[in-house]
Scaffold this active site. Sequence first.
Site, PDB file in Angstrom:
ATOM      1  N   ASP A   7       0.973  -1.273   0.106  1.00 24.34           N
ATOM      2  CA  ASP A   7      -0.144  -0.061  -0.004  1.00 24.34           C
ATOM      3  C   ASP A   7       0.882   1.144  -0.014  1.00 24.34           C
ATOM      4  OD1 ASP A   7      -2.398   1.526   0.375  1.00 24.34           O
ATOM      5  OD2 ASP A   7      -1.814   1.706   2.408  1.00 24.34           O
ATOM      6  N   ASP A   9       0.052   5.095   1.023  1.00 25.05           N
ATOM      7  CA  ASP A   9      -0.174   5.952   2.162  1.00 25.05           C
ATOM      8  C   ASP A   9      -0.283   5.192   3.755  1.00 25.05           C
ATOM      9  OD1 ASP A   9      -0.204   7.970   0.097  1.00 25.05           O
ATOM     10  OD2 ASP A   9      -2.499   7.869   0.068  1.00 25.05           O
TER      11      ASP A   9
END
Length: 179
Positions: A7, A9
């Site tokens: 991922d 953020d």
Amino acid sequence: MKLVILDRDGVINFDSAQFIKSPAEWKPIPGSLEAIARLNQAGYKVLVATNQSGVGRGLFDMDTLNAIHEKMHKALFAAGGRVDAIFYCPHAADSQCDCRKPKPGMFKRIADCFNADLKGVPCVGDSLRDLQAGAAMGCLPLLVHTGKGERTREEGGLPEGTLEFADLAAAVDFILGRS
């Protein structure tokens, strides 16, 4: 082929409740860029799968998203690393798309693009939806406690077999230790 799916953020860079809306707001979490470089040096292709609903909400446009990713690429290059591909969902949370995590659409695209079975592929995230999307495709879910990770751990309901780490650097230590 050795793959790792991250991922963005909260895993690579600091997250914001107000979204990362400009290159100036994109700031790497200490140690994350070097961790990606270590994966690259060990022969891993590093892929990013990220929900970017700020595009669908009109908070920033595709040119801005591309500029944010360009900043990430340049910072990684300076640290001796790279991301091989970025997959993103630009849709708002209320959209009926199949790509927004926790749905596994982005992971299906990764499997198709790289002609790969994702069973056992490490999938690193800081939110439940990151881990659910990867687990649906057989990935090994790795929760990091950066970003939303601490809250995610406290809320529970993690996919079976989820492993937990302080940050991306610690998760990469584990990944490299088992390969």
